[in-house]
Design an enzyme around this catalytic site. Structure first.
Site, short mmCIF file in Angstrom:
data_model
loop_
_atom_site.label_atom_id
_atom_site.label_comp_id
_atom_site.label_asym_id
_atom_site.label_seq_id
_atom_site.Cartn_x
_atom_site.Cartn_y
_atom_site.Cartn_z
N HIS A 154 3.22 8.06 -0.59
CA HIS A 154 4.06 6.90 -0.08
C HIS A 154 3.32 6.06 0.68
O HIS A 154 3.82 5.78 1.81
CB HIS A 154 5.18 7.64 0.66
CG HIS A 154 6.71 7.17 0.72
ND1 HIS A 154 7.57 7.49 -0.34
CD2 HIS A 154 7.21 5.96 1.13
CE1 HIS A 154 8.41 6.45 -0.24
NE2 HIS A 154 8.48 5.79 0.63
N GLY A 171 -3.20 3.81 -0.99
CA GLY A 171 -4.46 2.94 -0.47
C GLY A 171 -5.51 2.23 -1.25
O GLY A 171 -6.52 1.72 -1.30
N PRO A 201 7.36 0.67 -6.40
CA PRO A 201 8.90 0.32 -5.62
C PRO A 201 8.77 0.08 -4.25
O PRO A 201 8.28 0.93 -3.45
CB PRO A 201 9.67 1.78 -6.06
CG PRO A 201 8.37 2.91 -6.10
CD PRO A 201 7.37 1.96 -6.73
C1 LIG Z 1 7.67 -1.78 2.92
C2 LIG Z 1 7.55 -0.66 1.87
C3 LIG Z 1 8.75 -0.18 1.24
C4 LIG Z 1 8.61 1.02 0.55
N1 LIG Z 1 9.85 1.42 -0.18
C5 LIG Z 1 9.84 2.24 -0.98
C6 LIG Z 1 11.07 2.65 -1.85
O1 LIG Z 1 12.33 2.27 -1.50
N2 LIG Z 1 10.94 3.65 -2.78
C7 LIG Z 1 9.73 4.23 -2.89
O2 LIG Z 1 9.68 5.28 -3.73
N3 LIG Z 1 8.71 3.87 -2.18
C8 LIG Z 1 8.56 3.07 -1.33
N4 LIG Z 1 7.50 2.70 -0.60
C9 LIG Z 1 6.22 3.25 -1.09
C10 LIG Z 1 5.54 2.52 -2.10
O3 LIG Z 1 5.99 2.75 -3.53
C11 LIG Z 1 3.90 3.38 -2.50
O4 LIG Z 1 4.09 4.65 -2.64
C12 LIG Z 1 3.12 2.95 -1.16
O5 LIG Z 1 3.31 1.62 -0.60
C13 LIG Z 1 1.63 2.96 -1.94
O6 LIG Z 1 0.78 2.74 -0.88
P1 LIG Z 1 -0.07 1.56 -0.40
O7 LIG Z 1 1.02 0.58 0.16
O8 LIG Z 1 -1.26 1.87 0.56
O9 LIG Z 1 -0.25 0.93 -1.62
C14 LIG Z 1 7.58 1.38 0.10
C15 LIG Z 1 6.26 1.00 0.55
C16 LIG Z 1 6.35 -0.11 1.70
C17 LIG Z 1 5.13 -0.64 2.19
#
Ligand SMILES: Cc1cc2nc3c(=O)[nH]c(=O)nc-3n(C[C@H](O)[C@H](O)[C@H](O)COP(=O)(O)O)c2cc1C
Length: 396
Positions: A273, A306, A82
């Site tokens: 996150h 990651g 998400p």
């Molecule tokens: C731009 C952005 C917005 C995000 N918004 C949410 C969100 O609204 N809700 C949530 O549970 N996680 C959010 N996340 C976290 C992602 O769900 C996820 O845990 C994270 O991106 C994983 O790490 P990675 O980017 O290294 O794959 C967000 C991540 C990014 C990069």
């Protein structure tokens, strides 16, 4: 080097192209993390310390990447995590994600803070659509949002619990990133120097958090609002109210994972996150074995933070995850080349997973386990026995 969507062979290619095409304000919103961004960097670098054990002569001519999770079958052990405000990277990003999810038969999790409505995503992705819930202004408002997802036909709810307060993301603070946008001179210059992005965004209208009407005091969006009032009672109530599958996202401690299971969640989603909440958080991949050990062999574990390649996906599965979600790479790919960019990146992930399975002498995702790790914790352990956290053990 000039790249186009069909020249994306890796997440790094997509990232580089997105960095060139997106205004800095947007790219930094995607890429940025908490504090000095050490946690986000460590999430990735820790994957590089994990090694896999090739096996030979296993007849891997017939292999499958199909994966079952929580009663659903998917084409890959991968889903889209998400993420709020995806339409910032390109118009209709959420719809593109749904289309690509359908092409690969993988789940897509719509964020509470999405730039498309719960109902639209439900229409676009059908049973592949999951909904991610934040504890909002109150327990009542949060439960109402869950009811809305249920009424729209969603069967899987992901409760994110690791954002009691949105962290201080230095890039966003420096860039003056706010939601909705405030047009500072800095932002104006940034947009003016990225005319392709600016014109297409202008044509389609500035994205906004679409699940908050703003007209009702109980349903307004405030990115910085505190969610610190969330507690275990809320999870208990949500469990009683949500009839479908309930996943709890953002768990990094074994004790919390056990409590999540005791309160009736169907799966634990191990995630920090993407390092966006706490700079000093342990690398997420190190937590998998610890949490598998805490909850036992039968609780489904989802994982993110990651992951940048199919090989990373395989590492997470070998270390105890049942399913892997990707975050930033999907947005890089959309920023790099819209729907074709994301299609291309997922093709890279799918091919990578299949080729790595062949190298490891493994025919199916369910057969991945500690035996594929180097050094193997115990030579012939089955998958469901929790692996020793090798890279942690090696450091102590
Ligand atoms: C731009 C952005 C917005 C995000 N918004 C949410 C969100 O609204 N809700 C949530 O549970 N996680 C959010 N996340 C976290 C992602 O769900 C996820 O845990 C994270 O991106 C994983 O790490 P990675 O980017 O290294 O794959 C967000 C991540 C990014 C990069």
């Amino acid at each position: 080097m000039v790249l186009s969507a069909d020249q994306i062979y890796s997440t790094e290619d997509a990232r580089r192209l997105a960095q060139r095409r997106l205004p800095r304000l947007i790219f930094d919103f995607i890429e940025g993390a908490a504090g000095r961004e050490i946690g986000a960097t460590r999430n990735q670098s820790q994957f590089d310390t994990i090694m896999l054990q090739p096996r030979v002569m296993e007849d891997v001519a017939e292999r499958s990447t199909a994966t079952g999770l929580l009663g659903q079958q998917f084409g890959l052990p991968v889903g889209i995590a998400p993420m709020g405000m995806c339409n910032l990277v390109c118009p209709d990003a959420d719809r593109h994600i749904a289309e690509v999810a359908k092409a690969f038969d993988i789940p897509v999790c719509l964020s509470s803070a999405a730039s498309s409505t719960i109902e639209n995503m439900g229409d676009w992705a059908g049973p592949l659509a999951w909904f991610q819930l934040y504890f909002g202004q109150s327990a009542e408002a949060s439960l109402m949002m869950a009811d809305r997802a249920r009424d729209a036909g969603y069967e899987t709810l992901v409760l994110t619990v690791d954002v009691p307060q949105v962290s201080r993301r230095i890039r966003d603070l420096r860039n003056g990133f706010t939601m909705p946008f405030s047009m500072t001179p800095h932002a104006f210059w940034d947009f003016a120097t990225h005319p392709r992005w600016s014109l297409s965004t202008l044509r389609n209208g500035a994205p906004s958090p679409k699940n908050f009407t703003g007209t009702d005091g109980a349903n307004t969006f405030d990115r910085g609002a505190s969610r610190a009032g969330a507690n275990w009672d809320f999870l208990r109530t949500l469990r009683d109210n949500w009839p479908g599958t309930l996943i709890v996202k953002g768990v990094t401690s074994g004790e919390d994972a056990r409590q999540v299971c005791r309160l009736g969640a169907d799966a634990v989603y191990v995630s920090n996150h993407g390092g966006r909440q706490l700079d000093s958080v342990p690398p997420a991949i190190d937590l998998l074995a610890i949490i598998r050990e805490a909850v036992g062999p039968d609780v489904p574990l989802l994982f993110d933070s990651g992951v940048r390649s199919g090989e990373d996906v395989v590492k997470a599965l070998a270390l105890g995850a049942d399913f892997v979600m990707i975050g930033r790479p999907a947005l890089y790919a959309l920023g790099a080349g819209g729907a074709p960019g994301l299609m291309q990146l997922l093709t890279c992930f799918a091919e990578d997973i299949s080729v790595v399975l062949a190298q490891l002498g493994v025919r199916s995702i369910a057969d991945l386990g500690p035996r594929s790790l180097f050094p193997s914790p115990v030579a012939d352990q089955t998958r469901r026995q929790a692996p020793t956290p090798l890279h942690i053990a090696a450091k102590t």
